[in-house]
Enzyme design. Structure first.
Site, PDB file in Angstrom:
ATOM      1  N   SER A  65       0.800  -1.234   0.000  1.00  0.00           N
ATOM      2  CA  SER A  65       0.000   0.000   0.000  1.00  0.00           C
ATOM      3  C   SER A  65       0.829   1.278   0.000  1.00  0.00           C
ATOM      4  O   SER A  65       0.282   2.363  -0.248  1.00  0.00           O
ATOM      5  CB  SER A  65      -0.960   0.008   1.187  1.00  0.00           C
ATOM      6  OG  SER A  65      -2.036  -0.875   0.969  1.00  0.00           O
ATOM      7  N   LYS A  68       0.491   3.298  -3.080  1.00  0.00           N
ATOM      8  CA  LYS A  68      -0.699   4.105  -3.360  1.00  0.00           C
ATOM      9  C   LYS A  68      -0.380   5.598  -3.451  1.00  0.00           C
ATOM     10  O   LYS A  68      -0.977   6.322  -4.243  1.00  0.00           O
ATOM     11  CB  LYS A  68      -1.760   3.855  -2.288  1.00  0.00           C
ATOM     12  CG  LYS A  68      -2.327   2.436  -2.306  1.00  0.00           C
ATOM     13  CD  LYS A  68      -3.234   2.179  -1.107  1.00  0.00           C
ATOM     14  CE  LYS A  68      -3.783   0.763  -1.133  1.00  0.00           C
ATOM     15  NZ  LYS A  68      -4.588   0.428   0.061  1.00  0.00           N
ATOM     16  N   TYR A 193      -2.106  -3.582 -10.977  1.00  0.00           N
ATOM     17  CA  TYR A 193      -2.153  -3.208  -9.560  1.00  0.00           C
ATOM     18  C   TYR A 193      -1.310  -4.155  -8.703  1.00  0.00           C
ATOM     19  O   TYR A 193      -0.587  -3.706  -7.803  1.00  0.00           O
ATOM     20  CB  TYR A 193      -3.603  -3.214  -9.081  1.00  0.00           C
ATOM     21  CG  TYR A 193      -3.760  -2.780  -7.643  1.00  0.00           C
ATOM     22  CD1 TYR A 193      -3.589  -1.448  -7.271  1.00  0.00           C
ATOM     23  CD2 TYR A 193      -4.092  -3.702  -6.647  1.00  0.00           C
ATOM     24  CE1 TYR A 193      -3.740  -1.043  -5.955  1.00  0.00           C
ATOM     25  CE2 TYR A 193      -4.243  -3.302  -5.331  1.00  0.00           C
ATOM     26  CZ  TYR A 193      -4.062  -1.979  -4.988  1.00  0.00           C
ATOM     27  OH  TYR A 193      -4.197  -1.585  -3.686  1.00  0.00           O
ATOM     28  N   TYR A 245      -3.908   3.398   7.514  1.00  0.00           N
ATOM     29  CA  TYR A 245      -5.173   2.671   7.571  1.00  0.00           C
ATOM     30  C   TYR A 245      -6.100   3.327   8.595  1.00  0.00           C
ATOM     31  O   TYR A 245      -6.113   4.548   8.736  1.00  0.00           O
ATOM     32  CB  TYR A 245      -4.929   1.184   7.886  1.00  0.00           C
ATOM     33  CG  TYR A 245      -4.028   0.501   6.879  1.00  0.00           C
ATOM     34  CD1 TYR A 245      -4.310   0.563   5.514  1.00  0.00           C
ATOM     35  CD2 TYR A 245      -2.887  -0.203   7.272  1.00  0.00           C
ATOM     36  CE1 TYR A 245      -3.483  -0.072   4.581  1.00  0.00           C
ATOM     37  CE2 TYR A 245      -2.071  -0.838   6.346  1.00  0.00           C
ATOM     38  CZ  TYR A 245      -2.371  -0.761   5.006  1.00  0.00           C
ATOM     39  OH  TYR A 245      -1.568  -1.380   4.081  1.00  0.00           O
ATOM     40  N   VAL A 263       1.274  -3.624   4.011  1.00  0.00           N
ATOM     41  CA  VAL A 263       1.187  -4.860   4.788  1.00  0.00           C
ATOM     42  C   VAL A 263       2.427  -5.759   4.666  1.00  0.00           C
ATOM     43  O   VAL A 263       2.520  -6.761   5.372  1.00  0.00           O
ATOM     44  CB  VAL A 263      -0.074  -5.667   4.440  1.00  0.00           C
ATOM     45  CG1 VAL A 263      -1.325  -4.916   4.851  1.00  0.00           C
ATOM     46  CG2 VAL A 263      -0.103  -6.041   2.964  1.00  0.00           C
TER      47      VAL A 263
END
Length: 309
Positions: A65, A68, A193, A245, A263
């Site tokens: 992540s 992102k 992705y 998160y 993660v």
């Protein structure tokens, strides 16, 4: 550029390392389950060739992540704010990062922000390029510019493992496609992705990218402006509000640094007009953040007065 080992940082890492036993490595992506939960590392880049590190600094890991914020920056650079935020919102959510709930209840049915999986998938669909290979190349080129490391690529084993277990992300994609948020072939988007999430770095790379984001988009290694001030500002704001998160609020109070976790155990931190920090600790807490990494950042932020608040 290699980071210099620093004794006081080593001491802090070794004091915090035993806490990693309280966390667990991610196993829902099978390839991530191979990580050693005892691993803990930090790199701090301060510009002008000053980089300091401690712990298992040579360990490589995948962005997950953390990617992102990088895909968001490139999408904003390519399309501008108006287009990007017509497809994805700007609001934090207290739901888990992979939740579909808000998509069903929001009007219009677009993801609340680019840091949850649905939002990140919508952003990845905006990356420049005519096909998956070109989009991935453009993203990697952008990451090379941010990090100053042209050797960064993706881990094929992790990407394949993610692709084969991406059924929840498939659901998010089909839901968004039915509401016109994304277009095109879903399997192609998931292929891109999962490769994006599987891009492999070390703490040094994260620290350098954090410095560029924290210092208005300028890379001191290449002496080039990689990002506009506006884009780096937007990205850092999302890092503060949504980057950890659904633990982002507590992290803002206890650490107070713009940060994005993944993660695999990585955390990228961008202190405005200050150092970039890269963390790796694959033992995660129940929110999906590096348990040892957060404790390291609490300590470093307090000792160096890095909080932006």
């Amino acid at each position: 550029m290699e980071c210099q080992k620093l004794a006081y940082l080593e001491q802090i890492v070794e004091e915090i390392r035993p806490l990693t036993k309280q966390g667990k490595v991610a196993t829902y992506i099978p390839a991530l389950g191979h990580a050693n939960p005892n691993t803990l590392a930090i790199a701090i880049y301060e510009g002008e060739g000053n980089c300091f590190s401690a712990g298992n600094i040579s360990e490589k890991f995948t962005l997950q992540s953390v990617s992102k914020i990088l895909s968001l920056a490139l999408a904003l650079q390519e399309h501008g704010e108006d287009y990007v935020f017509s497809k994805v919102g700007m609001e934090p959510t207290g739901d888990p990062f992979n939740s579909i709930a808000k998509l069903e209840t929001s009007v219009p049915s677009k993801p609340l922000n680019p840091m949850i999986n649905a939002g990140a998938l919508a952003v990845t669909a905006m990356l420049p390029g005519k096909d998956t290979d070109e989009k991935l190349k453009n993203l990697l080129d952008f990451i090379h510019q941010l990090s100053g490391n042209s050797k960064i690529t993706y881990n094929e084993e992790v990407a394949q493992s993610e692709f084969e277990t991406a059924n929840l992300n498939r659901s998010l994609c089909y839901f968004m496609k039915s509401h016109g948020v994304i277009e095109g072939d879903i399997e192609d988007l998931l292929d891109l992705y999962t490769k994006q999430c599987a891009i492999e770095v070390d703490c040094n790379d994260l620290a350098h990218m954090g410095w560029v984001l924290g210092n208005k988009g300028f890379n001191p290694i290449t002496q080039k402006k990689v990002l506009s001030h506006d884009i780096s500002r937007i990205v850092k704001t999302f890092m503060v509000t949504c980057g950890m998160y659904n633990d982002s609020g507590e992290f803002a109070i206890k650490v107070g640094i713009p940060a994005k976790s993944g993660v695999a155990g990585g955390i990228l931190c961008a202190v405005p007009n200050g150092p970039g920090i890269g963390i790796y600790g694959p033992a995660l807490d129940n929110k999906g953040n590096s348990l040892g990494g957060i404790k390291l950042l609490e300590r470093i932020s307090a000792e160096r007065n890095l909080s932006i608040f």
